[in-house]
Structure formats: structure tokens, C-alpha cells
Enzyme design. Structure first.
Site, mmCIF file in Angstrom:
data_model
loop_
_atom_site.group_PDB
_atom_site.id
_atom_site.type_symbol
_atom_site.label_atom_id
_atom_site.label_comp_id
_atom_site.label_asym_id
_atom_site.label_seq_id
_atom_site.Cartn_x
_atom_site.Cartn_y
_atom_site.Cartn_z
ATOM 1 N N GLY A 12 -35.106 -67.332 -33.265
ATOM 2 C CA GLY A 12 -33.787 -67.963 -33.270
ATOM 3 C C GLY A 12 -32.829 -67.237 -34.204
ATOM 4 N N ASP A 13 -31.587 -67.686 -34.189
ATOM 5 C CA ASP A 13 -30.533 -67.129 -35.056
ATOM 6 C C ASP A 13 -30.288 -65.645 -34.818
ATOM 7 O OD1 ASP A 13 -30.412 -69.661 -36.319
ATOM 8 O OD2 ASP A 13 -32.108 -69.096 -37.568
ATOM 9 N N GLU A 14 -30.468 -65.207 -33.586
ATOM 10 C CA GLU A 14 -30.254 -63.787 -33.276
ATOM 11 C C GLU A 14 -28.780 -63.471 -33.075
ATOM 12 O OE1 GLU A 14 -32.139 -65.755 -31.358
ATOM 13 O OE2 GLU A 14 -34.215 -65.087 -31.480
ATOM 14 N N GLY A 15 -27.953 -64.513 -33.019
ATOM 15 C CA GLY A 15 -26.527 -64.282 -32.740
ATOM 16 C C GLY A 15 -26.226 -64.466 -31.261
ATOM 17 N N LYS A 16 -26.999 -65.327 -30.602
ATOM 18 C CA LYS A 16 -26.796 -65.563 -29.157
ATOM 19 C C LYS A 16 -25.414 -66.136 -28.888
ATOM 20 C CE LYS A 16 -30.310 -68.330 -29.067
ATOM 21 N NZ LYS A 16 -30.847 -68.106 -30.391
ATOM 22 N N ALA A 39 -30.196 -76.631 -32.888
ATOM 23 C CA ALA A 39 -29.452 -75.370 -32.774
ATOM 24 C C ALA A 39 -28.125 -75.501 -33.525
ATOM 25 C CB ALA A 39 -29.177 -75.076 -31.307
ATOM 26 N N GLY A 40 -27.541 -74.416 -33.878
ATOM 27 C CA GLY A 40 -26.229 -74.473 -34.530
ATOM 28 C C GLY A 40 -25.475 -73.183 -34.292
ATOM 29 N N HIS A 41 -24.305 -73.298 -33.669
ATOM 30 C CA HIS A 41 -23.455 -72.111 -33.510
ATOM 31 C C HIS A 41 -22.311 -72.255 -34.478
ATOM 32 C CE1 HIS A 41 -25.415 -71.524 -29.821
ATOM 33 N NE2 HIS A 41 -24.670 -72.288 -29.077
ATOM 34 N N THR A 130 -36.054 -78.863 -38.430
ATOM 35 C CA THR A 130 -34.662 -79.086 -38.814
ATOM 36 C C THR A 130 -34.395 -80.569 -39.100
ATOM 37 O OG1 THR A 130 -34.054 -79.314 -36.501
ATOM 38 C CG2 THR A 130 -33.827 -77.112 -37.458
ATOM 39 N N ARG A 144 -44.031 -90.036 -21.616
ATOM 40 C CA ARG A 144 -43.356 -90.942 -20.666
ATOM 41 C C ARG A 144 -42.878 -92.235 -21.305
ATOM 42 N NH1 ARG A 144 -48.131 -89.531 -16.897
ATOM 43 N NH2 ARG A 144 -48.970 -89.514 -19.005
ATOM 44 N N GLN A 225 -32.648 -71.473 -29.833
ATOM 45 C CA GLN A 225 -33.793 -70.922 -30.578
ATOM 46 C C GLN A 225 -34.190 -69.549 -30.013
ATOM 47 O OE1 GLN A 225 -34.354 -74.547 -29.503
ATOM 48 N NE2 GLN A 225 -33.041 -74.852 -31.246
ATOM 49 N N ARG A 304 -30.527 -73.904 -44.996
ATOM 50 C CA ARG A 304 -31.655 -73.253 -45.684
ATOM 51 C C ARG A 304 -31.492 -71.731 -45.683
ATOM 52 N NH1 ARG A 304 -36.766 -75.655 -42.476
ATOM 53 N NH2 ARG A 304 -35.310 -75.491 -40.776
ATOM 54 N N ASP A 334 -24.350 -53.797 -38.385
ATOM 55 C CA ASP A 334 -23.565 -53.476 -39.592
ATOM 56 C C ASP A 334 -24.277 -53.913 -40.876
ATOM 57 O OD1 ASP A 334 -22.956 -56.041 -38.305
ATOM 58 O OD2 ASP A 334 -21.738 -56.424 -40.089
#
Ligand code: IMP
Length: 430
Positions: A12-16, A39-41, A130, A144, A225, A304, A334
Site C-alpha cells: 500500500g501507499d505506493e501513490g496510486k 485507505a487514505g488519499h 488501522t 453471513r 492497499q 503512523r 525524486d
């Protein structure tokens, strides 16, 4: 032009988010297929920073339909806050640009309580979740005893369903986790209010997306993720509770696998992980700290500090295989500027043997030492470079090494935080 699935190749957090933002320009529909409030953008609009957990950045582009698919788990209170925030910033969220699947499962207050209570109780063996109730809600889905968005809409159905499931969850809270039980009445009142406000957006999104496809519209399927957090293909048990890999796109939206399109993998130029679990290329010293500070590697959802390390080509090759990745977006190149040398892990050493394949047993992975290829670094600031050819020689050599080791071409490289800091080597949707 094909449809496209965008997946993370790491933890996760790859910059998707920013790659999705970029590609969203070229499609009509953006559909998220799994995960939830974990998730968080981070998006920056007009100088303001906003963190979204459910709605993706596609909503900021006019004329696009943003869909939350059936595979996503939705926290309605958090979703409504996001809608309010976006509207407050001048981005209306309407029936025309946003749809929520009636089959998505709902995160209830007891899911969040159980998630946090369990983590506290687990001590050393905790997952480092999370705390958004993700594991418990998917668990209830499989057991179910979940509650779907559609079931919130009819007060009688909702009340009956809530009474059916809450007793068991309260017994668990009280007797296993030694926590306070939750009130069914309070939840009923609160969630009924949410349902009323969300009603205009709630749709059969399976039909909606399939009709859009039949009408020749293009769809981007967005994973949350990353592959190594996938419940089946990740570093179990240190994973999330859904299928973050490309296969999840079909199941999580109700679109057949032959229609979801090409798969683009997003890989950060180095690796990060939040939460517990094995991470062979983790750098605990100065280099890791440098990656963390240069890259601003702090969780968007939990704040975190992310664990940081070098690119792991063994894991990347595995992600290419599992997802059928045709090309890569390499993000945050960069951040590597200023390192004297840069490492790429090409294999693992485990008990004296060389492993070329990613081991699926977390205990084996924990015992793996990385075998590195060392590449020379570069000092130049590359954030304003406009073509790959203008990158310093060593930065190009690094990208070449990533291509050679992953076995797939690099399509996109991101060199800075804003929309313009992205260089196309090849436009997969052209
Ligand atoms: P959960 O998804 O909250 O149950 O957490 C399970 C694991 O996945 C933990 O290691 C989390 O830190 C990790 N995780 C969940 N969502 C994300 C994400 O969006 N980015 C990175 N890690 C995540």
C-alpha cells in the site's frame, strides 16, 4: 482504448491516488473495488489538503462517475463527512457523479470496537491494523452476519437484521474482549439517519458499470492497499481482509474478468510498510530515516511513521505475476535524489540458499535476507524534469534496472507531488 485496473505492487501507499487522478482524465467511470476507511488519499485542492478514505480523487474531475463497488466496506458516517468536506470546497457530490453499491457491506460501531479491542489484547502478535473495523466487517461478511447498504434502507429490515447479529457481537465484546457492549437502539437511530442522507447515491452499481461498459464507456478499476496486503496473495496474516490484487476488480464490482482490462502496477521507487509483518529490505538506520523524511512517509489514515526500505524486485516480480501487470507507474523517484548509492533487492538468502521467488509463508519471509545490487545515485533535483531522457544518467539507469528486474516496462514516472510532476514514457490509454 482499454479499461484499466490500477493496483499497488507493495504494502500500500505506493501513490496510486495520484496515478488514478491522472488516468481518470481519460476514462468516464472510476470504480473502487475493495477496502474501506483503512485507505487514505491525500489530495491538495486550491492549496488545501484533504484526506479522503472512501471517495477517490476522480470526483474532482467534472463529468466522471465515481463508484464505490460491492467489494468495498463502507463507514457511512465517514463517507458523509467526506461528501460534506468536498461540497464545502466547491465540489458537489451528486447522483450523477457518485454511486454507492447497495451490496457493499456496512462498517458498524461494534466492528471498530472489536478491531481496536483485539489489537490491544493481542500485544506482540498484533497486526497493526488501522483500527477502522475492516477485519471485523469482512469477517462478518464471510460469516453471513454482515449488514449490506441495501438493508439500511428499509427500517424494518434494518432493525430485524441488527437484532439478529448484535447479540452475538456484544457477547464477543463483553466476554472475549472485556469491553462495553454497544446499544442496538443507538446504532439503529444513527445509521437510519445516515441511510436517509445516502439514499440518492445508493444504486445497483453492478448494473450501472456493466451498462456503462455496454455503452462503450471506459472504466478505471481502482484497488486500495497493495498486493502484499491482499488476504490471499499477501504476507498473511499481516494483511488486510480483502483482495487488493487485480482479481478483486472483477469480484468487487460485478464486472467479468475479460472486461476489466489491462493492469497497471504502481510501485514506489523504494518500499514502505505500516503495521507489523516481515519486510526484508527494511532499513532501520540512517538510510531508512532519510527515505522517511525525504518521502514524507507518515500514514494518511493513522499518521503512523511508515517503515522504509529499498525496492524489492523479488516482491515486484511476484506482484507482476499475480496481477498480470502489463506496465508500471514508478512513483516518488525524486525521493531517491541525494543518495550516494541505491540498492535494489534481486533475490533473498534464506538459510544459506538463494531464493528467487517470493515466499508465501511469512515466517520464511521473516528469515530472508536481501541480496542487493548496488546502483550509483544522483544528486540533481529531478522534480522539474519533463521527459525521461532529461533525467540524470544514473536515474535512467535505475529505471532500466527496475524494468529489467520486474520484466515489464515503465509507463509513467512521478517526480514530485503535484499533477504536473509526472512523466509519461508510454501512455497505456492513448
Ligand atoms: P486493516 O486493513 O486496518 O485491517 O489493517 C491490516 C494491515 O493493512 C495493517 O498492517 C495496516 O497497516 C495495513 N493497511 C491497511 N490499509 C492500508 C493502506 O491504505 N495503506 C497501507 N497499509 C494499509
Amino acid at each position: 482504448m482499454p479499461n484499466v485496473v490500477v493496483v499497488g505492487t507493495q504494502w500500500g501507499d505506493e501513490g496510486k491516488g495520484r496515478i488514478v487522478d491522472l488516468i481518470a482524465e481519460r476514462v468516464e467511470v472510476v470504480a473502487r473495488y475493495q477496502g474501506g476507511g483503512n485507505a487514505g488519499h491525500t489530495i491538495i485542492v486550491g492549496g488545501k489538503t484533504v484526506i479522503l478514505h472512501h471517495i477517490h480523487s476522480g470526483i474532482l474531475r467534472e463529468g466522471k462517475l465515481s463508484v464505490i463497488g460491492n467489494g468495498v466496506v463502507v463507514d457511512p458516517g465517514v463517507l458523509l463527512e467526506e461528501i460534506e468536506t468536498l461540497e464545502g470546497m466547491g465540489f458537489p457530490v451528486t447522483e450523477r457523479n457518485f454511486a454507492l453499491s447497495d451490496s457493499a457491506h456496512v462498517v458498524m460501531p461494534y466492528h471498530k470496537e472489536i478491531d481496536r479491542g483485539r489489537e490491544r489484547k493481542s500485544g506482540k502478535s498484533k497486526i497493526g491494523t488501522t483500527g477502522r473495523g475492516i477485519g471485523p466487517v469482512y469477517e462478518d461478511k464471510a460469516a453471513r452476519r454482515g449488514i449490506k447498504v441495501s438493508q439500511l434502507l428499509n427500517p424494518e429490515t434494518f432493525q430485524r437484521r441488527l437484532m439478529e447479529v448484535i447479540e452475538d457481537r456484544n457477547l464477543y465484546l463483553e466476554h472475549v474482549l472485556q469491553m462495553e457492549p454497544v446499544s442496538a437502539d443507538k446504532i439503529f437511530q444513527e445509521y437510519s439517519r445516515y441511510a436517509e442522507r445516502l439514499t440518492p447515491y445508493i444504486k445497483n452499481t453492478t448494473v450501472l458499470i456493466n451498462e456503462a461498459l455496454s455503452a462503450g464507456k471506459r472504466v478505471l478499476f481502482e484497488g486500495a492497499q497493495g498486493t502484499l496486503l491482499d488476504i490471499d496473495h499477501g504476507t498473511y496474516p499481516y494483511v488486510t481482509s480483502s483482495n487488493a490484487s487485480a482479481g478483486g476488480a472483477s469480484v468487487g464490482t460485478g464486472v467479468s474478468p475479460d472486461k476489466t482490462g489491462i493492469v497497471m502496477g504502481v510501485t514506489k521507487a523504494y518500499v514502505t510498510r505500516v503495521g507489523e509483518g516481515p519486510f526484508p529490505t527494511e532499513e532501520n538506520g540512517e538510510q531508512g530515516e532519510k527515505l522517511r523524511t525525504h518521502g514524507g512517509e507518515f500514514g494518511a489514515t493513522t499518521g503512523r511513521a511508515r517503515r522504509c526500505g529499498w525496492l524489492d524486485a523479488v516482491a515486484l516480480r511476484y506482484a507482476v505475476m499475480v496481477n498480470g501487470i502489463a506496465g508500471l507507474a514508478v512513483t516518488k523517484l525524486d525521493v531517491l535524489s541525494g543518495f550516494d548509492s541505491i540498492m535494489i533487492c534481486t533475490a533473498y538468502k534464506y538459510r544459506g540458499e538463494i531464493l528467487k521467488e517470493f515466499p508465501l509463508d511469512s515466517d520464511v519471509l521473516r528469515g530472508c535476507e536481501p541480496v542487493y545490487e548496488e546502483l550509483p545515485g544522483w544528486k540533481e533535483d529531478i522534480s522539474k524534469v519533463k521527459t525521461v531522457d532529461d533525467l540524470p544518467h544514473n536515474a535512467r539507469a535505475y529505471l532500466d534496472a527496475v524494468e529489467a528486474l520486474s520484466g515489464v516496462p515503465t509507463w509513467i514516472v512521478s517526480l514530485g507531488p503535484s499533477r504536473e510532476d509526472v512523466v509519461f514514457k508510454h501512455d497505456p490509454l492513448a
